[in-house]
Scaffold this motif. Structure first.
Motif, PDB file in Angstrom:
ATOM      1  N   UNK A 142       0.809  -1.214   0.000  1.00 58.70           N
ATOM      2  CA  UNK A 142       0.000   0.000   0.000  1.00 58.70           C
ATOM      3  C   UNK A 142       0.850   1.275   0.000  1.00 58.70           C
ATOM      4  N   UNK A 143       1.933   1.349   0.778  1.00 56.33           N
ATOM      5  CA  UNK A 143       2.773   2.551   0.677  1.00 56.33           C
ATOM      6  C   UNK A 143       3.353   2.758  -0.723  1.00 56.33           C
ATOM      7  N   UNK A 144       3.760   1.681  -1.383  1.00 58.54           N
ATOM      8  CA  UNK A 144       4.276   1.816  -2.749  1.00 58.54           C
ATOM      9  C   UNK A 144       3.197   2.319  -3.698  1.00 58.54           C
ATOM     10  N   UNK A 145       2.022   1.687  -3.657  1.00 60.43           N
ATOM     11  CA  UNK A 145       0.959   2.061  -4.584  1.00 60.43           C
ATOM     12  C   UNK A 145       0.483   3.494  -4.357  1.00 60.43           C
ATOM     13  N   UNK A 146       0.536   3.967  -3.117  1.00 61.09           N
ATOM     14  CA  UNK A 146       0.102   5.341  -2.831  1.00 61.09           C
ATOM     15  C   UNK A 146       0.940   6.360  -3.585  1.00 61.09           C
ATOM     16  N   UNK A 147       2.207   6.065  -3.848  1.00 60.75           N
ATOM     17  CA  UNK A 147       3.090   7.001  -4.555  1.00 60.75           C
ATOM     18  C   UNK A 147       2.629   7.269  -5.990  1.00 60.75           C
ATOM     19  N   UNK A 148       1.766   6.411  -6.527  1.00 60.18           N
ATOM     20  CA  UNK A 148       1.341   6.568  -7.918  1.00 60.18           C
ATOM     21  C   UNK A 148       0.320   7.685  -8.107  1.00 60.18           C
ATOM     22  N   UNK A 149      -0.006   8.401  -7.021  1.00 58.80           N
ATOM     23  CA  UNK A 149      -0.774   9.641  -7.165  1.00 58.80           C
ATOM     24  C   UNK A 149       0.060  10.712  -7.854  1.00 58.80           C
ATOM     25  N   UNK A 150       1.381  10.592  -7.786  1.00 56.18           N
ATOM     26  CA  UNK A 150       2.316  11.487  -8.473  1.00 56.18           C
ATOM     27  C   UNK A 150       2.476  10.983  -9.909  1.00 56.18           C
ATOM     28  N   UNK A 151       1.973  11.751 -10.865  1.00 54.33           N
ATOM     29  CA  UNK A 151       1.942  11.268 -12.244  1.00 54.33           C
ATOM     30  C   UNK A 151       3.337  11.123 -12.854  1.00 54.33           C
ATOM     31  N   UNK A 152       4.279  11.963 -12.456  1.00 56.57           N
ATOM     32  CA  UNK A 152       5.646  11.821 -12.969  1.00 56.57           C
ATOM     33  C   UNK A 152       6.266  10.527 -12.446  1.00 56.57           C
ATOM     34  N   UNK A 153       6.060  10.259 -11.175  1.00 59.81           N
ATOM     35  CA  UNK A 153       6.538   9.009 -10.577  1.00 59.81           C
ATOM     36  C   UNK A 153       5.903   7.818 -11.295  1.00 59.81           C
ATOM     37  N   UNK A 154       4.589   7.887 -11.489  1.00 63.25           N
ATOM     38  CA  UNK A 154       3.867   6.787 -12.142  1.00 63.25           C
ATOM     39  C   UNK A 154       4.388   6.557 -13.554  1.00 63.25           C
ATOM     40  N   UNK A 155       4.604   7.648 -14.301  1.00 66.30           N
ATOM     41  CA  UNK A 155       5.064   7.501 -15.683  1.00 66.30           C
ATOM     42  C   UNK A 155       6.412   6.794 -15.741  1.00 66.30           C
ATOM     43  N   UNK A 156       7.329   7.169 -14.847  1.00 68.04           N
ATOM     44  CA  UNK A 156       8.661   6.566 -14.847  1.00 68.04           C
ATOM     45  C   UNK A 156       8.600   5.087 -14.473  1.00 68.04           C
ATOM     46  N   UNK A 157       7.815   4.758 -13.459  1.00 65.11           N
ATOM     47  CA  UNK A 157       7.735   3.371 -13.010  1.00 65.11           C
ATOM     48  C   UNK A 157       7.000   2.485 -14.020  1.00 65.11           C
ATOM     49  N   UNK A 158       5.937   3.006 -14.592  1.00 61.82           N
ATOM     50  CA  UNK A 158       5.190   2.214 -15.562  1.00 61.82           C
ATOM     51  C   UNK A 158       5.966   2.016 -16.861  1.00 61.82           C
ATOM     52  N   UNK A 159       6.835   2.953 -17.190  1.00 55.95           N
ATOM     53  CA  UNK A 159       7.674   2.751 -18.372  1.00 55.95           C
ATOM     54  C   UNK A 159       8.624   1.577 -18.151  1.00 55.95           C
ATOM     55  N   UNK A 160       9.192   1.476 -16.944  1.00 56.79           N
ATOM     56  CA  UNK A 160      10.069   0.346 -16.624  1.00 56.79           C
ATOM     57  C   UNK A 160       9.289  -0.973 -16.665  1.00 56.79           C
ATOM     58  N   UNK A 161       8.098  -0.947 -16.075  1.00 55.55           N
ATOM     59  CA  UNK A 161       7.286  -2.160 -16.068  1.00 55.55           C
ATOM     60  C   UNK A 161       6.918  -2.593 -17.479  1.00 55.55           C
ATOM     61  N   UNK A 162       6.445  -1.657 -18.299  1.00 55.33           N
ATOM     62  CA  UNK A 162       6.001  -1.999 -19.649  1.00 55.33           C
ATOM     63  C   UNK A 162       7.140  -2.568 -20.484  1.00 55.33           C
ATOM     64  N   UNK A 163       8.334  -2.007 -20.316  1.00 55.09           N
ATOM     65  CA  UNK A 163       9.497  -2.520 -21.042  1.00 55.09           C
ATOM     66  C   UNK A 163       9.820  -3.942 -20.603  1.00 55.09           C
ATOM     67  N   UNK A 164       9.724  -4.205 -19.295  1.00 59.35           N
ATOM     68  CA  UNK A 164      10.018  -5.548 -18.787  1.00 59.35           C
ATOM     69  C   UNK A 164       8.990  -6.566 -19.276  1.00 59.35           C
ATOM     70  N   UNK A 165       7.713  -6.180 -19.280  1.00 60.61           N
ATOM     71  CA  UNK A 165       6.674  -7.102 -19.737  1.00 60.61           C
ATOM     72  C   UNK A 165       6.820  -7.372 -21.229  1.00 60.61           C
ATOM     73  N   UNK A 166       7.170  -6.354 -21.989  1.00 59.78           N
ATOM     74  CA  UNK A 166       7.347  -6.512 -23.429  1.00 59.78           C
ATOM     75  C   UNK A 166       8.476  -7.499 -23.719  1.00 59.78           C
TER      76      UNK A 166
END
Length: 419
Positions: A92-116
């Motif tokens: 829950x503390x990690x997921x709460x940080x995703x209210x910050x859109x810049x933080x979310x964009x950076x983390x989701x870019x890493x995730x999407x690259x790994x899944x791809x």
């Protein structure tokens, strides 16, 4: 000019009866993104198509029925805890940080690259309660070439003050706004995502059931993962017949629903899951790491349940479904030895079927090379671990037990080469 291609090599997939289908030195024909069939001799009508000779094994792409994109950030952390402590301390503390859109964009870019880059071609993904950040994730996955379902999480009770939606009505309105904004995506589609019964009020679950019916949407959640969780649900819902019964009462089960884990289902709950056609996502690496238990997958297969595999990062420690397949086999062996020797352990062919045809069925005609199936394909370079005298069945067995995502040389989704 015909729209298609042919892959020539050693081909393995799961037959409709879930048995192993082996085709040495054969042709996999792809037309307009779908399989036209597997042929030992290429039929005359396909001889104008370009042919690629493939070293290694040609197998269907893998379907990951359950994972949490924001938790990619905390892979490998907190795995000495049980589920509920792990959620409150790590997740829950990690997921709460995703209210910050810049933080979310950076983390989701890493995730999407790994899944791809993984062996996964289709996935069902939890995001967070934040609609805008969830849209960022969907944009990235849309661009990845993968086919995915992504859900904005709903949770309006029994959650920390820093990570909860104020009310069921606000959660539902935010969900509708997100759904309207997500309607333009083609390969990444929305899926309703109540986190689990303890974090969702009756009003919220009822509203999500209404949305699922009105908008004809799929749904994903968690079910019967951990004994403390199950006891908690019993306290919260004393009038319900079971944990599964809560979801059933609100109309949240069906052929377009996935329930992750299903570790401790009663006989009656198995019947409900079967009769509604609900999919179960077996997540063995997660069930090991957060000490939830060993799901009786053989019983579920014998009962005819729809079931596939989930990496469940970051309860699971890897996106690599090769490793998840192996964990499914290992957990079933321990369960056979220590819990119930009347249920045979899973075989390599069983685990492969869960990762391909069985899990792929949630997405339609996916996960096999039958004519008309979407052409999700992996070419797995097995030179690292095979012997020259190995038969095709031995090479398959070695692949299940020894391959890694890094061994995937080529990956196609609906006939489009991703890498």
């Amino acid at each position: 000019m015909m729209d298609g291609f042919v892959l020539f090599g050693d081909i393995v997939h799961t037959a409709p009866d879930s048995g192993l289908s082996l085709h040495g030195h054969s042709h996999l024909v792809v037309e307009s993104g779908r399989c036209a069939g597997v042929f030992p001799i290429l039929p005359e009508r396909f001889r104008g198509l370009p042919i690629e000779n493939c070293a290694g094994l040609i197998v269907p792409g893998f379907a990951d029925l359950h994972l949490h994109a924001p938790q990619h950030r905390n892979l490998g952390l907190g795995l000495d805890m049980e589920l509920l402590d792990w959620l409150n301390t790590i997740t829950f503390p990690t997921e709460a940080h995703f209210s910050d859109e810049d933080f979310a964009a950076a983390e989701y870019e890493k995730f999407s690259a790994a899944l791809r880059r993984s062996a996964t071609t289709r996935a069902c993904v939890f995001a967070t309660i934040h609609g805008d950040a969830t849209l960022q994730l969907m944009r990235l996955l849309e661009q990845s070439g993968l086919f995915t379902f992504v859900g904005k999480v709903n949770m309006d009770r029994n959650s920390p003050a820093f990570y909860v939606e104020d009310s069921a009505s606000k959660s539902l309105r935010a969900t509708e706004r997100w759904l309207d904004a997500a309607d333009s995506f083609t390969h990444c589609r929305p899926i309703l995502t109540p986190r689990f019964v303890p974090s969702c009020s009756d009003e919220l679950l009822s509203g999500l059931g209404r949305l699922a019916r009105e908008r004809k949407l799929p749904l994903q959640s968690h079910l019967s993962e951990n004994l403390r969780e199950i006891a908690w649900v019993k306290k919260l819902c004393p009038d319900s017949s079971s944990y599964t019964g809560v979801y059933e009462a609100f109309g949240l089960l069906g052929e377009r629903s996935i329930m992750a884990h299903c570790v401790h289902l009663s006989g009656r709950e198995i019947d409900i899951i079967h009769d509604t056609g609900t999919f179960a996502a077996h997540c063995p690496t997660s069930n090991i790491n957060v000490r939830s238990g060993a799901a009786p997958v053989r019983r579920y297969l014998d009962a005819g349940l729809n079931i596939g595999l989930g990496s469940d990062i970051s309860g699971g420690h890897t996106l690599d479904l090769f490793e998840v397949m192996r964990a499914a086999i290992d957990v079933s062996k321990l369960r056979w030895r220590l819990v119930d020797d009347s249920l045979p352990a899973l075989t390599a062919a069983d685990a492969f079927a869960l990762a391909t045809r069985r899990g792929g069925a949630f997405f339609g005609k996916v996960g096999a090379f039958d004519a008309g199936y979407e052409a999700d394909i992996l070419v797995v370079d097995d030179r690292r671990y095979v012997n020259s005298e190995d038969s095709l069945s031995q090479r398959f067995e070695r692949m299940v037990h020894l391959a890694r995502a890094e061994d995937v040389a080529h990956k196609y989704v609906a006939g489009v080469r991703i890498f």
